[in-house]
Motif scaffolding. Structure first.
Motif, short mmCIF file in Angstrom:
data_model
loop_
_atom_site.label_atom_id
_atom_site.label_comp_id
_atom_site.label_asym_id
_atom_site.label_seq_id
_atom_site.Cartn_x
_atom_site.Cartn_y
_atom_site.Cartn_z
N UNK A 1 0.78 -1.24 0.00
CA UNK A 1 0.00 0.00 0.00
C UNK A 1 0.81 1.29 0.00
N UNK A 2 1.81 1.39 0.86
CA UNK A 2 2.57 2.65 0.93
C UNK A 2 4.06 2.40 0.75
N UNK A 3 4.38 1.46 -0.15
CA UNK A 3 5.78 1.06 -0.37
C UNK A 3 6.60 2.15 -1.06
N UNK A 4 5.93 3.05 -1.77
CA UNK A 4 6.63 4.04 -2.56
C UNK A 4 6.89 3.51 -3.96
N UNK A 5 6.97 4.41 -4.93
CA UNK A 5 7.25 4.02 -6.31
C UNK A 5 8.72 3.63 -6.43
N UNK A 6 8.99 2.52 -7.09
CA UNK A 6 10.36 2.02 -7.23
C UNK A 6 10.58 1.49 -8.63
N UNK A 7 11.83 1.60 -9.09
CA UNK A 7 12.24 0.92 -10.31
C UNK A 7 12.58 -0.51 -9.92
N UNK A 8 12.07 -1.46 -10.68
CA UNK A 8 12.22 -2.88 -10.37
C UNK A 8 13.06 -3.54 -11.46
N UNK A 9 14.06 -4.29 -11.04
CA UNK A 9 14.83 -5.13 -11.96
C UNK A 9 14.89 -6.53 -11.36
N UNK A 10 14.82 -7.53 -12.21
CA UNK A 10 14.84 -8.91 -11.74
C UNK A 10 15.53 -9.78 -12.77
N UNK A 11 15.97 -10.93 -12.32
CA UNK A 11 16.56 -11.92 -13.23
C UNK A 11 16.21 -13.30 -12.73
N UNK A 12 16.27 -14.24 -13.66
CA UNK A 12 15.99 -15.64 -13.35
C UNK A 12 16.86 -16.50 -14.25
N UNK A 13 17.28 -17.63 -13.74
CA UNK A 13 18.12 -18.55 -14.51
C UNK A 13 17.23 -19.57 -15.22
N UNK A 14 17.51 -19.79 -16.50
CA UNK A 14 16.81 -20.82 -17.28
C UNK A 14 17.84 -21.89 -17.68
N UNK A 15 17.63 -23.08 -17.17
CA UNK A 15 18.49 -24.21 -17.55
C UNK A 15 17.72 -25.05 -18.57
N UNK A 16 18.20 -25.02 -19.81
CA UNK A 16 17.48 -25.68 -20.90
C UNK A 16 17.42 -27.19 -20.69
N UNK A 17 16.24 -27.76 -20.98
CA UNK A 17 16.03 -29.20 -20.94
C UNK A 17 16.11 -29.71 -22.38
N UNK A 18 17.08 -30.58 -22.68
CA UNK A 18 17.21 -31.05 -24.08
C UNK A 18 16.02 -31.89 -24.52
#
Length: 124
Positions: free
Chosen positions: A107-124
């Motif tokens: 509710x009152x977190x404040x406006x923020x720039x968000x960056x995220x990452x996730x690892x993708x391990x390919x399944x053959x």
């Protein structure tokens, strides 16, 4: 490989839920989530904000698997600017599933720039 998500040129407002695809975000999930082109296991979700949320507030990031919340989630609290989930994994066993990130600002977190990452391990 690593998949990056970011708030491009706009911050996320407090008291909102926004959806992130690689390089973009919007309040409507279907506008930003791509169909994932390969089979893989997603892990190591990390989220970073440009500033900590206000006292007692949070930003919660959750990987979405075909428009449904997964167990891969990270919560940034008022004491920090980053969080990670290095425990849970999500397996995408079929090509073409929708993949994206949901970020909920309290509710009152404040406006923020968000960056995220996730690892993708390919399944053959």
């Amino acid at each position: 490989f690593v998949v990056n998500f970011g708030s491009d040129a706009a911050s996320q407002a407090q008291a909102t839920t926004e959806y992130y695809g690689p390089g973009q975000h919007a309040t409507s999930e279907v506008n930003v989530v791509p169909r994932w082109p390969i089979k893989c296991v997603f892990s190591d979700l990390e989220i970073v904000l440009d500033a900590a949320p206000a006292a007692g507030q949070t930003y919660i990031a959750t990987l979405r698997n075909n428009l449904v919340d997964s167990t891969l989630t990270a919560t940034v609290t008022d004491a920090s600017t980053a969080s990670a989930d290095h425990v849970n994994q999500v397996e995408y066993i079929s090509v073409g599933r929708l993949m994206g990130l949901k970020v909920v600002a309290s509710a009152t977190a404040g406006a923020r720039f968000v960056n995220a990452s996730i690892v993708c391990e390919e399944i053959p």
